[in-house]
Design a protein around this motif. Sequence first.
Motif, mmCIF file in Angstrom:
data_model
loop_
_atom_site.group_PDB
_atom_site.id
_atom_site.type_symbol
_atom_site.label_atom_id
_atom_site.label_comp_id
_atom_site.label_asym_id
_atom_site.label_seq_id
_atom_site.Cartn_x
_atom_site.Cartn_y
_atom_site.Cartn_z
ATOM 1 N N VAL B 114 -11.964 -74.194 45.809
ATOM 2 C CA VAL B 114 -11.509 -75.482 46.348
ATOM 3 C C VAL B 114 -10.567 -75.253 47.529
ATOM 4 O O VAL B 114 -10.730 -75.840 48.605
ATOM 5 N N PHE B 115 -9.612 -74.378 47.306
ATOM 6 C CA PHE B 115 -8.670 -74.061 48.380
ATOM 7 C C PHE B 115 -9.422 -73.508 49.590
ATOM 8 O O PHE B 115 -9.185 -73.921 50.735
ATOM 9 N N ARG B 342 -3.419 -82.379 45.857
ATOM 10 C CA ARG B 342 -2.294 -81.438 45.987
ATOM 11 C C ARG B 342 -2.689 -80.229 46.834
ATOM 12 O O ARG B 342 -1.940 -79.789 47.708
ATOM 13 N N ILE B 343 -3.890 -79.703 46.531
ATOM 14 C CA ILE B 343 -4.326 -78.489 47.241
ATOM 15 C C ILE B 343 -4.481 -78.789 48.741
ATOM 16 O O ILE B 343 -4.147 -77.972 49.599
ATOM 17 N N ILE B 346 -1.415 -78.447 50.819
ATOM 18 C CA ILE B 346 -1.089 -77.057 51.171
ATOM 19 C C ILE B 346 -2.032 -76.587 52.283
ATOM 20 O O ILE B 346 -1.600 -75.969 53.272
ATOM 21 N N SER B 349 -1.344 -77.216 55.847
ATOM 22 C CA SER B 349 -0.162 -76.548 56.407
ATOM 23 C C SER B 349 -0.427 -75.084 56.746
ATOM 24 O O SER B 349 0.435 -74.406 57.292
ATOM 25 N N ARG B 350 -1.598 -74.598 56.386
ATOM 26 C CA ARG B 350 -1.877 -73.188 56.625
ATOM 27 C C ARG B 350 -2.174 -72.944 58.109
ATOM 28 O O ARG B 350 -2.605 -73.857 58.824
#
Lengths: 345, 737
Positions: B114-115, B342-343, B346, B349-350
């Motif tokens: 997923v990430f 939620r993921i 993050i 922002s990578r």
Amino acid sequence: MSRKKAVVICPGRGVYNKTELGYLTRYHQDKLELVKKYDQLREQNHQVSITELDQASKFSPSIHTRGENAASLIYTCSLLDFQSINRELFDIVAITGNSMGWYTALACGQALDFEASYHLVNTMGSMLKDGLIGGQLIYPIVDTLWRFDIEKYQLIKDTMAQINAEKDCEIYTSIHFGGYIVLGGNELGVKLAMQRLPKIEDRFPMKLAGNGAFHTPLFSEISQKAQQLILEDSFQAPAFPLIDGRGKVWQPLSCDVGAMYRYTLNHQVTKTYDFSKAIEVALKEFAPDCFILLGPGSTMGGAIAQILIQHNWHQLETKEDFIQLQQNDPYIYSMGLEQQRRIIC
Amino acid sequence: MYNRAVIVEDNFKKCLSQNELPQTFDNYLWQSQLIPAHLCVEIFESQLTSRVLDLKTRELRAEGESFYTIGSAGHEGNAAIGAVLNLGDVALLHYRNAPFMIQRSKQLPGQTIVFDMLLSFVASSEDPISGGRHKVLGSKALNIPPQTSTIASHLPKAIGMALAIPRKVDLKLTQRCDDIVLCSFGDASLNHASAQSAINTACWISYQNIPLPLLYVCEDNGTGISVRTPEDWVRNNIAPRRGIKYFYCNGLNFLEVFEVTRAASDYVRKMKKPAFLHVKTVRLLGHAGSDIETNYRSLNEVELTEADDPILHSAQILIKNKILTPIQVLQRYSDIRDSIERISKIAVSRPKLSSSKEVVECIVPPGQVKLSPLEVHEAERERAFGREWKKLGDMWQMNKLINFALKDLMLRYPEILVFGEDVAKKGGVYNVTHGLSKSFGQKRVFNSPLDETNILGTAIGFASSGFLPIPEIQFLAYVHNAEDQIRGEASTLSFFSKGQFANPMVIRIAGLAYQKGFGGHFHNDNSINVFRDLPGVIVACPSNGRDAVLMLRACVREAYENQRVCIFIEPIALYKTKDLIQVGDEQWASSYPVDTNLEITVGEMGILGDDDHDICVLTYGNGYYMSCQARQKLEESYGIKLRLIDLRWLAPLNHRQIAKELKNSSHVLIVDECRKSGSLSEELVTLIVEHCQHSPRIKRLTSDDSFIPLGEAADLVLLQTQDIIDGCLELLGRLHE
């Protein structure tokens, strides 16, 4: 206020030490009935009770760190800590653990019921009562700022390859533990690794007293024995997602219970336990607001932080960044630390 | 009103909470012995995850954070295909195959699918497959080479990959292997020339009982962007074909997809024959985020399709068979929605790619540590060369010398395969591959059907599977119908996979003009521009036999060690040329360099003459040959000294090195046998202007902007030796002497 999403981490061996003596009495007065049930089971097996161990006047390494005692003691403390988490404040999105912490994770996640989980922990903890099989040592793979040191890692790999090429020597990666690697091997293998790995800070390589070559092929017989003593039907689908020592996620609704049983008593026992991968999966697939590290002890916090740094999570690059983060708004809560425990319970 | 993503999601929740699930199919009945309950739920979870990712990428797009919105909504049935196939089965995926990939990730512990997918949506440099270069479905660990193809250009290479599986066993490069290749695409893509080429080739191979464990999956949602696929077109196009077995399943019923995929994959695995799995799906949420379906379909049609949402059907299956309750389904959906939310926070922002240097750093694949090529004993070489072994010191022409080089290379590198039109028994139109088939057998040297797309696609597939293919394109003009296999596929693979995948190969092409009185345009094509702007691709063009041997060795080493794609252009007209000035002078022939370690490394130019010269000539191929003729004449008749530079390597051109070689030249003549427009000569002029501070006088000679006519008329448009002589005289102001 919405509940914080938390991933719970169950600690492994070696976390119940002198300062943890009396942990159950100190924090779990309200659950001593449950401890009594464990005590009864242990007494039936002619084992020292958990209460007696926890309430001993002084910490005795020969008693408290012996496998059959230490595993049950740690497991009981962790499980009761889990039950103490204030669920009004924290929404548990996944549970994982390190090494024997996987058994605790199974119990916290209700993949095993009360008796079955105790039986698993006690059986596995007692496997070495007739004598250790091999040993373990721990060695850092990060620099002083907790950044991954590829040269150091390569040196370890090369040293292992050299040792394994020698007669009667076996050495394996037992655990990937954040900024550390735990090696497991037969006596000769561990001895050579202790001699050949360069000394760091007069501490490393550090032999882990009382530990066998967990998570290595040297435990194949233990694995077979365990499968005879513990049956698949004692396992069931968990109530929470569980992340194992390969980073596999066992989802409650789609859990292949048979496969989880086989993993627990075979792969998990005889192959590398990748705690670092488990935490990486927790970060990336659950993106929790925080981690809750169950007690006893709090020594695993550093290893978890090193994994955060490795993945540059929340822009963390060094140990200092992590310390600052923890001071402002902790990302890892250790239930073994009084101040942080109060936030959790 | 037109945000169908919101409508489709609300519809899902409403139908479940109000128990208004779609009508059941006849074969909804679940049988636990075919597919265990936990696997049914796991497939469903993959479907839900894919759906939520589709919704999330659209939300991120609206926030300016995501850059790709083509999704898998409506195609979620392919998660069941992911559950059937093994991790060892390489999968070339259609862009609507996210559910497949998510499901496959569950076969390998430790994946963070997923990430990773969210990183690819937001073009983060941490995206593990392409490093933010493109939204592709791919993963090294999951055995999924990245696909960027929207035009079915991945179908031909699937054939090479499938041929490679049994071929490796035959050639004892691996043990017994039951893996198969999966290649999926949409119904609209089926109409592409490359798809038709590939399917035709698969049939052609299978028809001859050559093993080809290949499963093509056509996911038929009935629409190509806005164009309807005619009713039953896919079935009627494919089912009657010989050599490929047709399977059909309803993609809305994951139980059926699972069962039929198992039957199809078992057939492919067991029979080693290709199959075509036709999966009927629907398309939800339009073609992509920007597509408003109601511009070309009625609202009623759109709503009817949405009512057939596959995840509603899946929920119905699980509920009817008492595997899950509606509450559990809704709770699970909500959990997945929350965690992806939620993921994604993050993921956005990578880091992103931040410099051109970073973007291009993986165009050239990384070198790899490989075993040295085999040490071949003299006796073995002698056996392979036969009677010619003792004559290698004689003076030979280029086609023969390349033939010798190929023999040595095939002895040293067991991974080399030679194939193309007529290359086997006939030995190629120009005998370059003569005798190779006899020496190395039909498993290593074989004919291809007359289809360049297939030849190049097969080469890519073999190359991706550990072989080192040296395909032959019979004539340069034939490459143009297949150029995308090099341009869109072979040259891009390393770029789109962050150097994790590569397809090293050496493509031999007989090309350029000047065949005396033969062929016309299609056998004398003199346009090589198609190869010149491909980042990372090496283009070689030897002008004589000895160079050809030494450069071919370098190309093979570059492919073997550094995973490079090399184009090796052999000037046809020089294949049999032995003489330079007069019959029998043998100035253009050479003995065979028997020391196989001898090479001309990439970028190394051939230089004739020294600093004491009047004009420096920059040239290659036939131009170099003609310049050598002119050089002799100019020196004898006019006392003019030429320094000749044979570029040899046409891409990438080493600008600084060329400029360095010109630093003592006051006059530079560029001799380019290709067309005036767009030829290498333009780049050479530019580089002199940009890099030579002493500003030499420059003249450019090229052929005309024309196609090549038949017979002697060809000379009217092609650059000739006399043009070079005249050009030199003109450059020195001596033309009318």
